[in-house]
Design an enzyme around this catalytic site. Structure first.
Site, short mmCIF file in Angstrom:
data_model
loop_
_atom_site.label_atom_id
_atom_site.label_comp_id
_atom_site.label_asym_id
_atom_site.label_seq_id
_atom_site.Cartn_x
_atom_site.Cartn_y
_atom_site.Cartn_z
N SER A 274 41.48 -17.26 2.22
CA SER A 274 40.59 -16.46 3.04
C SER A 274 39.43 -17.34 3.49
CB SER A 274 40.04 -15.28 2.25
OG SER A 274 41.08 -14.44 1.77
N SER B 168 38.21 -12.30 3.12
CA SER B 168 37.30 -12.20 4.26
C SER B 168 37.04 -10.74 4.61
CB SER B 168 37.87 -12.94 5.46
OG SER B 168 38.11 -14.29 5.15
N ALA B 169 38.04 -9.89 4.41
CA ALA B 169 37.87 -8.47 4.70
C ALA B 169 36.70 -7.90 3.90
CB ALA B 169 39.15 -7.72 4.37
N HIS C 40 46.74 -7.13 6.27
CA HIS C 40 48.16 -7.39 6.53
C HIS C 40 48.78 -6.23 7.31
CE1 HIS C 40 47.45 -10.85 4.15
NE2 HIS C 40 47.65 -10.32 2.96
#
Length: 275
Positions: free
Chosen positions: A57, A108-109, A146
């Site tokens: 990430s 990162s989310a 995803h």
């Protein structure tokens, strides 16, 4: 030289590495041993460098100074990104008070959602378990990544926030920095550039041979239909994936500047392979 390469059991990663891992694209410089792990496991492995090259990430780059970011192989959203799902519509203030399932603290989310709504109550779980946890009421909401970004309706949930849309407006249209590939800096910039070109050729080969690359990627479909996987791959394997360019690099730097201003990451020194 033999190098270890880590990637996730996800269709977009498989698509990118299709040419390389099937021998359709070869390099006189490298033989590759690939390791498949969930993205959060790869993030954690990278903090104590085990793999020569690995998908991580973008958020994880704040904690892995021993790696250099490759210019190819990045997953960038174009006005879309991770989403928050729930059983019912909520206002932003209500979302801030929720317990939200996240796919890992180094994703990162998670960092992007913190930048958007501030710190919040969360529970970590495997990304594939989040839709069910939301549907069954184990959590108030779920931060999904995803292909679950596309299948939430089939899973009985609704979309209440698109973090990618927020980022697009906040930054004036920069691509959403989510995942990238990194290589051990100790291997030297000449080797890094050679592998970067090798990966770029593999990605381009997949794009030029779309049906065959999708056939290969379907082994990581997790039971989702081909149409959905094709849509997902086309979302996250794009021109910025082949080479992040100035916009991709700017988006990564902007993410870290914003996160540092809010004390969400430690001091960092980004190393990105030169053009």
């Amino acid at each position: 030289m033999e190098i270890s390469v880590g990637h996730t059991p996800d269709s977009d990663d498989a698509f990118m590495f299709y040419g390389m891992f099937t021998g359709k694209v070869v390099s006189p410089d490298f033989t590759v041993k690939h390791v498949i792990e969930d993205i959060e496991k790869l993030n954690r492995k990278a903090t104590n460098p085990e793999l020569d090259v690995t998908a991580v990430s973008v958020h994880a780059c704040a904690y892995i100074p021993g790696y250099t970011i490759l210019r190819s192989g990045g997953s960038f959203g174009i006005r879309y990104g991770p989403i928050v799902t729930a059983k019912k519509q909520m206002t932003l203030d209500e979302i801030k008070k929720c317990k939200i399932a996240i796919p890992g603290k180094m994703t990162s989310a998670f960092l992007l959602l913190q930048l958007m709504i501030g710190k919040f109550d969360y529970v970590e779980m495997n990304f594939s378990d989040i839709p069910e946890a939301v549907r069954d009421g184990k959590v108030d909401a779920g931060l999904v990544i995803h292909e679950t970004q596309l299948s939430y309706q089939q899973e009985g949930n609704i979309k209440i926030v698109d973090v990618g849309e927020w980022w697009d407006k906040e930054t004036g249209g920069l691509p959403v920095p989510l995942g990238i590939n990194v290589m051990k800096t100790s291997l030297g910039m000449d080797t890094i550039h050679k592998f970067d070109r090798y990966l770029q050729e593999s990605i381009q080969y997949g794009l030029d041979n779309l049906d065959a690359a999708l056939d290969y990627a379907m082994q990581y479909s997790r039971g989702k239909p081909r149409e959905l996987i094709e849509k997902f791959v086309k979302m996250y394997v794009n021109n910025v994936t082949v080479n992040m360019g100035d916009k991709g690099e700017e988006s990564i730097r902007r993410l870290f500047e914003m996160a540092k201003q809010k004390n969400l990451i430690p001091e960092f020194g980004l190393s990105i392979a030169i053009k």
